[in-house]
Scaffold this active site. Structure first.
Site, PDB file in Angstrom:
ATOM      1  CG  HIS A  18      12.002 -62.410  43.674  1.00 39.13           C
ATOM      2  ND1 HIS A  18      10.750 -62.883  43.392  1.00 39.13           N
ATOM      3  CD2 HIS A  18      12.170 -62.575  45.017  1.00 39.13           C
ATOM      4  CE1 HIS A  18      10.172 -63.315  44.503  1.00 39.13           C
ATOM      5  NE2 HIS A  18      11.025 -63.143  45.506  1.00 39.13           N
ATOM      6  CD  GLU A  19      15.461 -62.026  46.910  1.00 38.86           C
ATOM      7  OE1 GLU A  19      15.022 -61.339  47.856  1.00 38.86           O
ATOM      8  OE2 GLU A  19      15.075 -63.189  46.708  1.00 38.86           O
TER       9      GLU A  19
END
EC number: 3.4.17.19
Length: 489
Positions: free
Chosen positions: A254-255
């Site tokens: 996600h990051e």
């Protein structure tokens, strides 16, 4: 041309100083000594004072009046600088510095309160944050809706009413899908012991597979995973639970979606108004499509299953199909960042309604926990058992990010549109993902979205990338098809 050159040179220095302030924030959440919190608040306030003075410098108005753009990029920079100038001028310097100081202190107190499950002790500083953001929203709105003014800082051009209407359209299909999935046979759960050092090694491997350039970034640990920075210094964090490797792996993916967006922006836009993601909704579209449509796809799970077995040995789920069901397991969990795709947007709707009421004064702070817990029980059928599973779980309100939460669901909607267009252009996508090859998808996203930075308005960015209008329908269609297949609906 002199006015334009002087303005862009001045803006470059401002952007550089903003990056320094961002680095202080990264340090605070990763390696800063706990005892330095009050001093860091003073440091953040001092630097915010410098930045506010630059952003409201009267010369900006003169330069804007005299500057003439000759390219699309120059015109976009003038638009963005003018927007920043007008917003900054509405906020008193005293207020800007005090927000920076109080939110910095509140962040440290939130982390301690979360560990100690001490909501009561945290409420006083949260009350200060709420009061300051209300004052800021009122200053920005100039008689209009204060919450809309705050929301506009994260997603330009959209209002709370539009968000509310979008959520009203989405909720019936999400609730119906949730009910159908929860009534089906449950998916298996991945269990066992997964050593931290092995998780972090696999995390780095997957981050590289998703295009994260570690010569211009780094991976650290934090209470709440986040991405920080832009241009050639973009850092991410993750968190590790030795009983749950999927939390670490997918928070990293996600990051990396956020970081990949920043790292892939046209290098000529570095340290300019164009040199960052155009909005938090578009930013979130990148992190969510990396994490979900790509990383949690049954096809990619085939490759990841083999890597998990190589790293950890035999798993509690047998075979890639069972592993894919475990990765996409639907359950009424407390934590937003760990929520499955079926429940995730319901988490956001809860936060949106509560924070809008709080900013408008329709909900008082002392009643916020009860309102949260009642709404959670209604939406998820589970009673919140402790503050860290309730309103203390997220860092957003402690650091004053009111108006930020709805951009997560906007990001999901944008990601749904992008995913539909991506699959139409790359019919071999599943075959590629099954080999762990995401390069084709990454190239498509870089070319269509990421390289352009802030060149276009948020909605225009997505429409330009997909060739069609923004709609929630592709996301809902994707969710119903994916979980219908996984749960035999």
């Amino acid at each position: 041309m002199r006015a334009l050159d002087d303005l862009l040179a001045f803006q470059r220095e401002t952007e550089a100083l903003a990056q320094v302030m961002g680095r202080l924030g990264w340090d605070q959440e990763t390696v800063m000594p706990r005892g330095a919190a009050v001093q860091r608040g003073d440091e953040m306030a001092a630097l915010e004072g410098v930045l506010h003075a630059r952003r409201t410098d009267p010369r900006i108005g003169d330069w804007l009046a005299g500057a003439q753009a000759t390219t699309q990029a120059e015109a976009a920079q003038l638009r963005l600088i003018a927007r920043s100038f007008e917003r900054a001028r509405k906020i008193p310097a005293r207020l800007a510095a005090e927000i920076a100081r109080v939110t910095s202190v509140a962040q440290g107190q939130w982390a301690q309160a979360r560990r100690a499950e001490d909501l009561t002790g945290f409420l006083p500083v949260l009350g200060q944050v709420v009061a300051l953001r209300r004052e800021e929203g009122a200053a920005l709105a100039e008689g209009g809706d204060a919450y809309d003014a705050l929301l506009d800082g994260y997603e330009p051009g959209i209002t709370g009413a539009e968000i509310g209407a979008l959520f009203d359209r989405m909720r019936p299909r999400l609730v119906a899908l949730r009910a159908a999935v929860m009534a089906a046979d449950p998916a298996p759960e991945l269990t066992g012991h997964f050593p931290k050092i092995t998780q972090l090694a696999l995390t780095e491997e997957i981050a590289r597979a998703f295009g994260y350039d570690l010569t211009r970034g780094r991976i650290d640990e934090a209470v709440h995973p986040f991405s920080s920075g832009s241009f050639n210094d973009v850092r991410i964090t993750t968190r590790v639970d030795e009983g749950d490797p999927l939390g670490c792996l997918y928070s990293t993916v996600h990051e990396v979606g956020h970081a990949g967006y920043e790292q892939n922006i046209d290098q000529s836009y570095g340290l300019t108004a164009l040199g960052q993601g155009v909005s938090m909704g578009v930013h979130e579209s990148q992190s969510r499509i990396y994490e979900n449509q790509l990383g949690r796809s049954p096809a990619f799970c085939q490759w990841l299953y083999a890597r998990m077995v190589d790293r950890f040995g035999p798993l509690s789920v047998d075979g890639p199909e069972a592993f894919a069901r475990a990765v996409n397991r639907v359950a009424s969990g407390f934590i937003r960042t760990e929520a499955d795709e079926v429940h995730y947007n319901l988490h956001i709707m809860l936060r949106f309604d509560l924070e809008r009421d709080l900013m408008r004064g329709d909900l008082v702070l002392d009643d916020l926990e009860a309102a949260w817990n009642d709404r959670f029980l209604s939406d998820f059928g589970v009673t919140v058992d402790r503050p860290s599973h309730g309103m203390l779980q997220d860092v957003h309100w402690p650091v004053g990010l009111f108006g930020y939460f709805p951009t997560y669901t906007l990001g999901n909607v944008y990601a749904g549109c992008l995913h539909a267009a991506l699959r139409a252009d790359l019919p071999s996508l599943d075959d590629d993902l099954a080999r762990g090859d995401v390069s084709g998808a990454l190239c498509w996203l870089k070319t269509r979205v990421q390289t352009h930075g802030g060149l276009r308005l948020p909605r225009e960015t997505i429409e330009h990338a997909t060739g069609g209008p923004v709609s929630e329908a592709p996301l809902l269609d994707y969710l119903e098809a994916k979980f219908g297949a996984l749960y035999g609906l």
